[in-house]
Design an enzyme around this catalytic site. Structure first.
Site, PDB file in Angstrom:
ATOM      1  N   ASP A 167      46.845  41.561  53.813  1.00 45.86           N
ATOM      2  CA  ASP A 167      45.717  42.107  53.424  1.00 45.86           C
ATOM      3  C   ASP A 167      44.888  41.508  52.270  1.00 45.86           C
ATOM      4  O   ASP A 167      45.142  40.549  51.682  1.00 45.86           O
ATOM      5  CB  ASP A 167      46.030  43.609  53.334  1.00 45.86           C
ATOM      6  CG  ASP A 167      44.566  44.342  53.552  1.00 45.86           C
ATOM      7  OD1 ASP A 167      43.754  44.536  52.817  1.00 45.86           O
ATOM      8  OD2 ASP A 167      44.623  45.193  54.809  1.00 45.86           O
ATOM      9  N   HIS A 208      42.553  48.357  49.760  1.00 47.58           N
ATOM     10  CA  HIS A 208      42.872  48.644  51.011  1.00 47.58           C
ATOM     11  C   HIS A 208      44.387  48.233  51.524  1.00 47.58           C
ATOM     12  O   HIS A 208      45.074  48.970  52.129  1.00 47.58           O
ATOM     13  CB  HIS A 208      41.967  47.688  51.995  1.00 47.58           C
ATOM     14  CG  HIS A 208      41.755  47.767  53.409  1.00 47.58           C
ATOM     15  ND1 HIS A 208      42.725  47.065  54.300  1.00 47.58           N
ATOM     16  CD2 HIS A 208      41.274  48.551  54.094  1.00 47.58           C
ATOM     17  CE1 HIS A 208      42.274  47.398  55.554  1.00 47.58           C
ATOM     18  NE2 HIS A 208      41.452  48.497  55.521  1.00 47.58           N
ATOM     19  N   SER A 382      41.712  51.010  60.526  1.00 44.87           N
ATOM     20  CA  SER A 382      42.680  50.499  59.216  1.00 44.87           C
ATOM     21  C   SER A 382      43.807  51.430  59.009  1.00 44.87           C
ATOM     22  O   SER A 382      44.897  51.008  58.685  1.00 44.87           O
ATOM     23  CB  SER A 382      41.869  50.332  57.993  1.00 44.87           C
ATOM     24  OG  SER A 382      41.276  49.153  58.038  1.00 44.87           O
TER      25      SER A 382
END
Length: 753
Positions: A167, A208, A382
């Site tokens: 990520d 994230h 996600s």
């Protein structure tokens, strides 16, 4: 003398109390119709006694020699009083050394008893993790979770398993992550160093990866945030999205330290804009292949991928070569209500589903956040993929010898259809498995998966075989609007050869298709036993004339079927755009599976969902599989606001098409701010409350509608909403698969509060 008399009275009273106590204990007993007896004469003597005294001989008691259990033919099953006369008759027999009537004994497990799941941990956000335990806000919501707590109660918490999150970085010194951080599973390919720490900015763009990692491995009982699914696993971070992404960077990330890392979790992919077709490059594809062959000391790396958030753009994850890969476990989302979220994509490659955000009012996912903070607003597919990765870590702790294909079989065989049965699209394939293009084989069930993976009973699946079916004499076939191409594909599935297949896993249809408007194509594949699968659905926003070049459309919908027979391929264009034309140039069907049936599949799958007992569906809204009449641009512009003189009946009749009333200026300004947020520079001042809206009310109205309900507009290539979303999501070529628009709205609300 008086003293002696008083002593005798006290003694008598004491004996009386003891006698009462003993009788009280006996009174509470429940005697059963079973007698145990010691008979030195053995089985023959026991049989004779049973026949003579009116008993049934139930057999020897365990491994105790000469000890037998009897059942009296004329005695009730249970009684509060013992049958002394029956016991006496048995014990008086010269062949019996000892006899006793059996009674129920109370026994309690010596584990710590909790009042409820809410008391398991002291982490402040544990009671908000509804997807790990039932914490419904309203009685109308179904009682569902991922059934993780029973696995924890077995002492299985992910110990010894290593997961890395591919990520934008990992805040590894976060209080809720640090204890489980593994530097050997971490690297920064953006800056080419060993520290994956994210780059901070004013918008917290790079949160994230930390959120995804927190879902997996947040520490338990440390008074911080929540609890990870595999809270004793080790987690690392690969920083590779915060910069230019190349095939080499992807390959390096996917193949990072495969001898140490067990599971790779990725919640990103090519743009979910409804018009992109892209997959792994040559290097990344080789990294996947190397991982499944050499990773985990030859057992194969586990790759978990978020299926995509392009639902509102009419996207189809079969056009995403990462989720469409046979090497990845593609995970979709279900909302708190057990429904398919509006952002979710449909495709034939999705293997299973876990929970995530749904409508604007639904609860979202809890995790760690940047700046040593916590969040309860993680969203999209996600958030689904890391939950799945955590469950797979539990399975690997229980059975470290599972192969990458074992894990896929476990997912297929234990995922639950029942919790998501309210949604349309379910079908039973030729192997008796329920499957859906929205959810794959259903909702992940951690307990069922870990139980089936028990190393004492699980047998590794047979060696993988690959059989390629093609027609060397195939001539290109033309296709036009409102036309179709049908190709019949007979196959013996390499029968008689070393690579013969009798039980399917993945099926790939590789094809080159030239077409003037790619998004108008619809491709279905029907198996030899009649299972029909949509390999490609129309994508309204895909106007590309490039078609497909040796593209692999992958399906798991025929898992477990015997492939022998005639398959049918059907390619259509029902768009009505008469200028469309093209042809199918070449194709081949690639069958993946085994020459013999895996051990666990020799008996049919029985769907006995744990949720069946728990779930009260009263009040749960049912979805109806109907095609709604979609508004045109003209009708939408003409009917945006409800006139003041409209009758209540007219308003009621349009409830499915529009929200009643005019949107408040406050909400419009909120949406304006969300759309504008990414475009603002760091020095830009905040908009004043009286700032003029630069986007028309009509467009906001449409956007507000589509936050909760996706739709398309007939009579236009793209909606205004889609144009705004394109601008909103254009900051990077690779997209996180959370809901950025919803995140922006939540951030603004938090700032104002």
């Amino acid at each position: 003398m008086e003293q002696r008399g008083w002593t005798l009275q006290c003694t008598a009273f004491a004996f009386f109390c003891v006698w009462c106590a003993l009788n009280s204990v006996k009174a509470k007993r429940q005697f059963v119709n079973e007698w145990a007896a010691e008979i030195p004469g053995g089985q023959e003597a026991a049989s004779a006694i049973a026949e003579e005294l009116g008993y049934d001989l139930l057999g020897q008691i365990g491994s105790l020699e000469n000890h037998y259990l009897f059942k009296h033919k004329s005695h009730p099953r249970r009684s509060r009083r013992s049958a002394l006369h029956i016991t006496k008759r048995l014990s008086d027999d010269d062949r019996v050394t000892w006899a006793e009537q059996q009674y129920e004994k109370e026994r309690s497990k010596r584990s710590v008893q909790k009042d409820s799941a809410l008391d398991l941990f002291n982490d402040p956000m544990w009671n908000q993790q509804w997807y790990l335990q039932d914490t419904r806000m309203t009685a109308a919501l179904p009682k569902l979770d991922l059934h993780v707590i029973p696995v924890w109660e077995k002492g299985i918490t992910g110990k010894g398993v290593v997961i890395t999150v591919l990520d934008d970085g990992l805040e590894w010194n976060h209080t809720d992550i640090y204890a489980n951080y593994d530097p050997e599973a971490s690297y920064d390919f953006n800056d080419n160093d060993h520290d994956p720490f994210p780059r901070y900015d004013l918008t917290n763009e790079n949160k994230h990866g930390t959120r995804c990692a927190g879902e997996i491995a947040m520490q338990a009982n440390n008074h911080k945030c929540g609890v990870g699914v595999a809270y004793n696993s080790k987690v690392g971070g690969i920083r590779m999205l915060d910069g230019i992404v190349t095939d080499a960077i992807e390959a390096s990330s996917i193949g990072f330290n495969p001898g140490h890392v067990d599971i790779y979790s990725a919640s990103w992919g090519p743009n979910d804009d409804g018009k992109t077709v892209e997959g792994p490059g040559r290097l990344a594809q080789k990294a996947f292949e190397y991982g499944v062959k050499q990773g985990r000391q030859g057992k194969g790396s586990i790759f978990v991928w978020a299926s995509g958030n392009g639902g509102r753009q009419g996207d189809n994850c079969d056009c995403d070569g990462y989720t469409d890969s046979i090497y990845t476990i593609s995970i979709s989302s279900a909302s708190q209500q057990g429904l398919s979220p509006w952002y979710a994509e449909k495709c034939s490659s999705t293997l299973a589903t876990s929970y995530s955000s749904g409508d604007y009012t639904d609860q979202r996912i809890t995790s760690a956040d940047l700046h040593n903070d916590c969040t309860e607003t993680h969203t999209g597919t996600s958030a689904s993929a890391p939950l799945a990765a955590g469950i797979f870590a539990l399975a690997l702790e229980a059975n470290p010898n599972l192969t990458w294909r074992d894990m896929q079989h476990l997912v297929v065989w234990t995922s639950e259809y029942d919790p998501l049965a309210s949604n349309p699209g379910w079908k039973k394939n030729g192997a008796g498995l329920m499957v859906n293009s929205r959810f794959g084989f259903g909702l992940l069930n951690a307990k069922a998966l870990v139980d089936l993976a028990d190393p004492r009973t699980w047998r590794n699946v047979p060696e993988k075989k690959e059989c390629v079916v093609k027609d060397n004499n195939f001539e290109p076939r033309a296709l036009k609007a409102n036309g179709e191409v049908i190709v019949e594909i007979p196959t013996r599935a390499c029968e008689g050869q070393e690579n013969a297949i009798k039980s399917l896993e993945h099926v790939q249809f590789e094809a080159t298709i030239e077409y003037s408007r790619r998004g108008d194509l619809h491709v279905t594949l029907t198996s030899a036993v009649g299972t029909s699968t949509v390999l490609l659905a129309e994508r309204e926003r895909d106007t590309s004339p490039n078609g497909f070049k040796n593209w692999d459309f992958m399906s798991v919908h025929t898992w477990g079927e015997n492939p022998v027979g005639t398959w049918t391929l059907k390619i259509t264009d029902m768009s009505g755009r008469m200028q469309n034309e093209g042809r199918i140039v070449n194709w081949k069907l690639i069958l993946h599976g085994t020459s013999s049936q895996p051990e666990h599949m020799k008996q049919p799958r029985v769907y006995t969902s744990y949720n069946t007992v728990q779930n009260d569906r009263r009040g749960v809204e049912k979805m109806v599989n109907v095609v709604e009449k979609r508004p045109t641009q003209k009708s939408l512009n003409g009917n945006l606001l409800v006139p003041k003189n409209s009758s209540s009946s007219n308003v009621e009749g349009r409830r499915d098409e529009q929200v009643q009333g005019t949107p408040s200026k406050a909400m419009l300004r909120l949406l304006q701010s969300a759309f504008s947020k990414n475009a603002l520079s760091k020095q830009s001042p905040k908009k004043s409350p009286s700032a003029k809206l630069s986007i028309p009310y009509e467009s906001f109205y449409e956007a507000l509608e589509k936050l909760n309900k996706p739709s398309k507009l007939e009579g236009s290539e793209d909606s205004l909403y889609s144009d705004y979303v394109d601008v909103f999501y254009n900051t990077k070529p690779y997209k996180h698969r959370d809901d950025r628009l919803l995140q922006a709205l939540m951030d603004i609300l938090n700032e104002e509060n």
